[in-house]
Design an enzyme around this catalytic site. Structure first.
Site, PDB file in Angstrom:
ATOM      1  N   HIS A  88       0.816  -1.219   0.000  1.00  0.00           N
ATOM      2  CA  HIS A  88       0.000   0.000   0.000  1.00  0.00           C
ATOM      3  C   HIS A  88       0.851   1.270   0.000  1.00  0.00           C
ATOM      4  O   HIS A  88       0.303   2.370  -0.107  1.00  0.00           O
ATOM      5  CB  HIS A  88      -0.933   0.039   1.211  1.00  0.00           C
ATOM      6  CG  HIS A  88      -1.959  -1.045   1.222  1.00  0.00           C
ATOM      7  ND1 HIS A  88      -2.759  -1.324   0.132  1.00  0.00           N
ATOM      8  CD2 HIS A  88      -2.316  -1.933   2.190  1.00  0.00           C
ATOM      9  CE1 HIS A  88      -3.567  -2.330   0.430  1.00  0.00           C
ATOM     10  NE2 HIS A  88      -3.305  -2.720   1.670  1.00  0.00           N
ATOM     11  N   ASP A 114      -2.527 -10.963  -1.296  1.00  0.00           N
ATOM     12  CA  ASP A 114      -3.113 -10.311  -0.131  1.00  0.00           C
ATOM     13  C   ASP A 114      -4.589 -10.041  -0.420  1.00  0.00           C
ATOM     14  O   ASP A 114      -4.976  -9.862  -1.583  1.00  0.00           O
ATOM     15  CB  ASP A 114      -2.374  -9.000   0.122  1.00  0.00           C
ATOM     16  CG  ASP A 114      -2.666  -8.374   1.470  1.00  0.00           C
ATOM     17  OD1 ASP A 114      -1.816  -8.472   2.356  1.00  0.00           O
ATOM     18  OD2 ASP A 114      -3.749  -7.757   1.616  1.00  0.00           O
ATOM     19  N   HIS A 123      -6.218  -7.449   0.140  1.00  0.00           N
ATOM     20  CA  HIS A 123      -6.392  -6.061  -0.297  1.00  0.00           C
ATOM     21  C   HIS A 123      -5.603  -5.814  -1.582  1.00  0.00           C
ATOM     22  O   HIS A 123      -4.513  -6.356  -1.764  1.00  0.00           O
ATOM     23  CB  HIS A 123      -5.899  -5.103   0.788  1.00  0.00           C
ATOM     24  CG  HIS A 123      -6.517  -5.351   2.123  1.00  0.00           C
ATOM     25  ND1 HIS A 123      -5.835  -5.977   3.149  1.00  0.00           N
ATOM     26  CD2 HIS A 123      -7.754  -5.081   2.593  1.00  0.00           C
ATOM     27  CE1 HIS A 123      -6.627  -6.079   4.211  1.00  0.00           C
ATOM     28  NE2 HIS A 123      -7.796  -5.545   3.898  1.00  0.00           N
ATOM     29  N   ASP A 142      -4.468 -12.656   5.100  1.00  0.00           N
ATOM     30  CA  ASP A 142      -5.736 -11.997   5.425  1.00  0.00           C
ATOM     31  C   ASP A 142      -6.880 -12.473   4.532  1.00  0.00           C
ATOM     32  O   ASP A 142      -7.997 -11.959   4.617  1.00  0.00           O
ATOM     33  CB  ASP A 142      -5.606 -10.476   5.389  1.00  0.00           C
ATOM     34  CG  ASP A 142      -4.761  -9.961   4.248  1.00  0.00           C
ATOM     35  OD1 ASP A 142      -4.477 -10.736   3.318  1.00  0.00           O
ATOM     36  OD2 ASP A 142      -4.380  -8.775   4.282  1.00  0.00           O
TER      37      ASP A 142
END
Length: 306
Positions: free
Chosen positions: A121, A158, A160, A235
């Site tokens: 990110h 991931d 995200h 996650d």
């Protein structure tokens, strides 16, 4: 020789009590792998701090300087989600060095894993979502510019989207960004990876694994990368605090084995990075992350590496 594993004692600096980021998971992951007999503390490869000129391949020099010197503003730190400290700053720079060392080991031996990494990110000039410097983008740009690889593929699993990676590398044709992520999750405003594969909330093992197999069967022959950077975020697990997918422990292990076998079966070196994972039970979370390293240990033996 055994599977190269990269770790440093800097990786778990203290955070304020009750902070939701599980910083101690890196130390607990090391402890768990030692307990399993997969490694010893002495056998772990210790990275140097990443050089500033390498960090600035992916990041604005002023941003790097301001973060490292503790001059970021309140709004910037709020967006990051972590308080600044000298220990965290050193950990951050060290961890990028660790991902780079793991990538170099993978190029030399075929496979290597970091006990951290996957900070996807982080953007060129700002932090976001617990990510300060983007190790995936740094590795890709450094290896390409140094001529160590001609093409790198980032396979980001991931939960995200890897928005920072996509934006930093959007004009780098030989850095291929692939993101398998839950479509209804952070970040709200998605970037444009080379290949975005949004997944519906609640997707479980069988459907998810089919997507992994189909994606790699399609993309690896097309691009034939010299290295795959595998962001093995946990996650996606059904018990994760921030994920919306529904993989089981067995699903995680099958995913990691599938990614490694797809790459190694085509003689493509691969480096494993742990990515995101969130659980109040930090020891349980560390064991969840260890799925990558256990799977890599088996793949190392299965493919006769070393």
């Amino acid at each position: 020789m055994s599977l190269p594993l990269v770790y440093h004692d800097d990786y778990s600096p203290p955070l304020p009590p009750g902070h939701r980021f599980p910083m101690e998971k890196f130390r607990l992951l090391r402890d768990h792998l030692v307990t399993l007999g997969m490694t010893t503390d002495a056998a772990l490869l210790r990275p140097s701090l990443c050089r500033r000129d390498i960090l600035t391949l992916a990041h604005d020099a002023d941003y790097v300087a301001r973060y490292c010197s503790g001059e970021m503003g309140r709004d910037e730190l709020r967006r990051l989600g972590l308080p600044w400290s000298p220990e965290l700053a050193q950990r951050t720079v060290r961890a990028v060095g660790g991902s780079l060392l793991a990538a170099e080991q993978a190029l030399q031996h075929g496979l290597a894993c970091h006990l951290a990494g996957g900070t996807h990110h982080a953007h060129r000039d700002h932090a976001s979502g617990f990510c300060i410097f983007n190790d995936l983008a740094v590795i890709a740009l450094y290896l390409l510019e140094s001529g160590l690889v001609g093409r790198v593929l980032i396979f980001d699993c991931d939960v995200h989207q890897g928005d920072g990676t996509a934006r930093i590398l959007e004009n780098v044709p030989d850095a291929v960004t692939v993101s398998l992520h839950c479509e209804k999750n952070f970040p709200t405003r998605k970037a444009h990876s080379d290949w975005d594969i949004p997944l519906p909330p609640g997707m479980g093992d069988e459907a998810y694994l089919q997507v992994v197999h189909d994606t790699l069967n399609y993309l690896l022959p097309i691009y034939q990368p010299d290295l795959v950077l595998y962001d093995a975020g946990v996650d996606v697990h059904r018990d994760d605090a921030l994920g919306l997918l529904s993989l089981t422990d067995a699903g995680l292990a099958a995913r990691d084995s599938a990614v490694l076998d797809h790459c190694l079966g085509r003689d493509i070196p691969v480096v494993g990075l742990i990515g995101g994972g969130y659980d109040k039970d930090r020891a349980l979370l560390a064991r969840r992350h260890a799925t990558l390293h256990v799977s890599a240990h088996s793949a190392w033996q299965r493919h006769g590496l070393g």
